[in-house]
Enzyme design. Structure first.
Site, PDB file in Angstrom:
ATOM      1  N   PRO A 232      46.086  15.453  43.508  1.00  0.00           N
ATOM      2  CA  PRO A 232      45.114  15.678  42.431  1.00  0.00           C
ATOM      3  C   PRO A 232      44.730  17.143  42.331  1.00  0.00           C
ATOM      4  O   PRO A 232      44.918  17.919  43.277  1.00  0.00           O
ATOM      5  CB  PRO A 232      43.914  14.817  42.862  1.00  0.00           C
ATOM      6  CG  PRO A 232      44.451  13.847  43.857  1.00  0.00           C
ATOM      7  CD  PRO A 232      45.585  14.535  44.536  1.00  0.00           C
ATOM      8  N   THR A 235      42.932  20.015  45.290  1.00  0.00           N
ATOM      9  CA  THR A 235      43.042  19.540  46.675  1.00  0.00           C
ATOM     10  C   THR A 235      43.619  20.584  47.622  1.00  0.00           C
ATOM     11  O   THR A 235      43.670  20.348  48.830  1.00  0.00           O
ATOM     12  CB  THR A 235      43.903  18.268  46.741  1.00  0.00           C
ATOM     13  OG1 THR A 235      45.119  18.474  46.018  1.00  0.00           O
ATOM     14  CG2 THR A 235      43.167  17.093  46.121  1.00  0.00           C
ATOM     15  N   GLU A 455      17.387   1.929  34.525  1.00  0.00           N
ATOM     16  CA  GLU A 455      17.761   2.426  35.853  1.00  0.00           C
ATOM     17  C   GLU A 455      17.199   1.538  36.952  1.00  0.00           C
ATOM     18  O   GLU A 455      17.838   1.337  37.998  1.00  0.00           O
ATOM     19  CB  GLU A 455      17.280   3.869  36.035  1.00  0.00           C
ATOM     20  CG  GLU A 455      17.875   4.864  35.045  1.00  0.00           C
ATOM     21  CD  GLU A 455      19.393   4.911  35.114  1.00  0.00           C
ATOM     22  OE1 GLU A 455      19.966   4.582  36.175  1.00  0.00           O
ATOM     23  OE2 GLU A 455      20.019   5.284  34.101  1.00  0.00           O
ATOM     24  N   HIS A 458      19.604  -1.337  37.473  1.00  0.00           N
ATOM     25  CA  HIS A 458      20.725  -0.976  38.352  1.00  0.00           C
ATOM     26  C   HIS A 458      20.301  -1.057  39.813  1.00  0.00           C
ATOM     27  O   HIS A 458      21.008  -1.629  40.661  1.00  0.00           O
ATOM     28  CB  HIS A 458      21.196   0.458  38.054  1.00  0.00           C
ATOM     29  CG  HIS A 458      22.014   0.590  36.813  1.00  0.00           C
ATOM     30  ND1 HIS A 458      23.140  -0.151  36.575  1.00  0.00           N
ATOM     31  CD2 HIS A 458      21.860   1.415  35.732  1.00  0.00           C
ATOM     32  CE1 HIS A 458      23.659   0.190  35.401  1.00  0.00           C
ATOM     33  NE2 HIS A 458      22.895   1.130  34.869  1.00  0.00           N
TER      34      HIS A 458
END
EC number: 3.4.24.-
Length: 642
Positions: A232, A235, A455, A458
């Site tokens: 990726p 990295t 929120e 969640h």
């Protein structure tokens, strides 16, 4: 005295040579057109005879076709000669002042001059001998200048003996690779590359091949021709290549795949030839091609027009050169890309890139090592714990961690601190992941309560589910495009089971479910949640084979070969089943979240009220309301979810 510091030789640009030749040609043409610096004016033969009869002419020189006329000083002062009284610099004109075309009247012209001389009206006259050499020079010199200029240009275009592909105009076909050797100050070594132990071991072995090749060739081994770094973005693939340049102690050629690309036909292939020729001349050597997918993309996939593809020609030349050296040339090619799936199969085969080194995102141990490297130049607090920082940055690449360290230093300086502490790093992570905090964003009381309930939903659902990541922090302060965010502490997993994915989907739908339970209406604020949960459900059904009705099949192609297919890899009936199963998965977890929130509605409202009051709440506030989680696990990292 040592002569090591010799002055550099004067380098003359070819453009000065071109300009000098052009100026010489123009100057020759200008001065060849005028016989002197004086102002000379052509006149007719009858006018000349008039000057001669009036005793104005002092001297005449003539040849077969023309005559130059010099006037007497007293005649030059007359008004009729006003235009020829001065030369081009404003000084008195010393002559000739006029030129006359004699034509075919040469004998008559000479007779007139004789009569004027005998009569005392003309002081002297003389006949000039025509020079055949002069006429030839006048004709040939401009031609010779043009031919010389043309030959010079052609020699430049053809390379003039330059190495390799330097045979295009103005060196356009020469390689753009930067050469690093022992004379260059390359300070990056393998000590500066934290983590990546497996990749470093492979790369160090390649460096060892070049340092002592006879150690491997003496028992019949062959030096690998190439190694491909895949992983990726951020990295550390390019950083590994820099470390090789600092450690190898051999010539290191570095360039990007886009350096081969040019608008002129054949330039890319020419640059490839020049690059490999230079490397062979300096062998043992290393060639590093960053972002090789710019030229290494699979051939024939996107060339629907049937026209000649310059990129394919460059790739063909690269394939030939990589498999073209002998086994003892000691030139190794390193390349880096994050798009290995689109590379041509011929480029990936053994004999070209013998090794593929996967550079993955760092785990928690490697992140700690990376932090220690990037924290060296930063003035940090004595109590700063790199282990804690590594836990706060899950999924961060080496480049992301470097950015966190720099951002933390900027935040500390902005707050007039003398050292960077823990809070600065937390603020930096918030800034990078969530975006810039927008404290001045105008939010109405109703909208603020809706965000707080969302929120809190969640947080509540994730706290109640066993496999959902436990919450660490919730905020309703807007950041970037998000109006609020919830931060979690997930455990690191190498494999994920269906019940874990379902719990995560249920927690993701907790925000919208809370809006339905409290307000009996929903809003557009759950867009990112819907996007995430839809991707998870589609992955369960079409990629991982975790759905009973669709079965143990996957429609994912890791090779990328189906990228240009025009149709789906399944029938319309299967597509309908997939769509239905995805919808069923999402709706079931949505209803599950609603059920959990109805059972804990009073705690949900209490949590939302605290969130409205404080704007940011932490794990301790949830423990006060809900109590300790019965299935608490020791998490390792923190991520965010808006």
């Amino acid at each position: 005295m040592s002569n090591d510091n010799k002055p550099n030789k004067l380098k003359i640009s070819p453009w000065f040579i071109y300009g000098g030749l052009l100026l010489a040609f123009l100057a020759y043409n200008y001065f060849a057109a005028s016989t002197s610096w004086n102002e000379t004016k052509p006149t007719s033969l009858s006018t000349f005879y008039k000057f001669l009869d009036e005793s104005q002419v002092k001297k005449v020189t003539y040849n077969k076709t023309t005559a130059d006329v010099y006037l007497k000083p007293e005649a030059l002062k007359l008004k009729e000669h006003e235009k020829v009284q001065k030369d081009m610099f404003g000084n008195p004109n010393k002559g000739p002042q006029y030129t006359v075309v004699i034509g075919d009247n040469n004998e008559l012209f000479k007779k007139k001059l004789d009569e004027a001389t005998k009569a005392g009206r003309l002081s002297e006259y003389s006949a000039e001998q025509d020079s055949a050499l002069g006429e030839w020079l006048i004709t040939l010199v401009p031609l010779l200048i043009i031919v010389a200029l043309w030959i010079f240009m052609m020699r430049r275009m053809s390379g003039g003996g330059a190495a390799g592909g330097g045979g295009q105009i103005f060196n356009i076909g020469k390689s753009k690779a930067k050469l690093f050797d022992e004379k260059n100050d390359i300070k990056v070594t393998f000590k500066d590359v934290a983590g990546l132990e497996g990749a470093k071991e492979e790369i160090q072995e390649i460096v060892e091949f070049l340092r002592t090749p006879e150690k491997y060739t003496s028992i019949g081994g062959k030096i690998p021709k190439g190694a491909l770094l895949v992983g990726p973005p951020g990295t550390g693939k390019t950083l590994l290549a820099k470390a090789v340049a600092g450690e190898a102690k051999v010539p290191f050629f570095s360039l990007s795949g886009s350096d081969f690309v040019e608008m002129f036909v054949g330039v890319g292939a020419s640059r490839v030839r020049d690059l490999f020729k230079q490397a062979k001349e300096k062998s043992p050597a290393i060639i590093f091609i960053d972002e090789i997918d710019a030229v290494g993309r699979a051939r024939g996939k996107n060339n629907f027009s049937g026209s000649n593809d310059e990129r394919e020609n460059t790739l063909n030349q690269l394939l030939t050169e990589m498999d073209g050296f002998g086994t003892n040339t000691n030139v190794i090619v390193l390349a880096a890309t994050n798009r290995a799936d689109v590379l041509d199969k011929a480029l990936m085969r053994a004999g070209r890139f013998d090794r593929q080194i996967y550079v993955d995102l760092p785990d928690i141990r490697e992140r700690r090592e990376i932090f220690e490297v990037h924290l060296k130049p930063i003035k940090k607090s004595e109590h700063l714990d790199t282990e804690f920082l590594a836990k706060q940055t899950p999924g961060f690449s080496g480049a992301d961690i470097a950015n966190v360290c720099n951002e933390a230093a900027l935040i500390a300086a902005r707050n007039n601190k003398t050292a960077v502490d823990k809070q600065d790093f937390l603020d930096a992570v918030d800034r990078i992941v969530g975006g810039l905090e927008k404290k001045n964003k105008i939010i109405s009381t109703e909208e603020k309560r809706a965000i707080a309930v969302h929120e809190a939903g969640h947080a509540t659902v994730s706290w109640m589910l066993e496999h959902a990541a436990p919450l660490v922090k919730v905020t309703i302060v807007p950041r970037g495009q998000s109006l609020g965010a919830a931060w979690y502490l997930p455990e690191e997993r190498l494999i994920v089971r269906p019940e874990q994915m379902l719990d995560e989907m249920c927690a993701t739908m907790g925000g919208r479910a809370a809006e339905r339970v409290i307000f009996d209406k929903i809003s557009t604020g759950a867009l990112s949640d819907l996007e995430k949960v839809t991707k998870q459900a589609r992955a369960m059904v079409t990629i991982y084979g975790l759905n009973e009705k669709v079965g143990n099949v996957t429609y994912y192609d890791s090779s990328g070969q189906s990228e240009y297919n025009f149709g789906k890899p399944y029938s319309e009936d299967t597509a309908q089943i997939i769509d239905k199963e995805i919808s069923t998965l999402i709706e079931s977890q949505y209803q599950r979240a609603i059920t959990l929130l109805i059972e804990n509605k009073d705690k949900l409202l209490k949590l939302a009220d605290i969130l409205i009051e404080k704007e940011v709440i932490f794990k301790d506030d949830l423990e006060t309301i809900f109590g300790s989680r019965p299935f608490e696990k020791s998490g390792h990292e923190v991520i965010t979810e808006a």
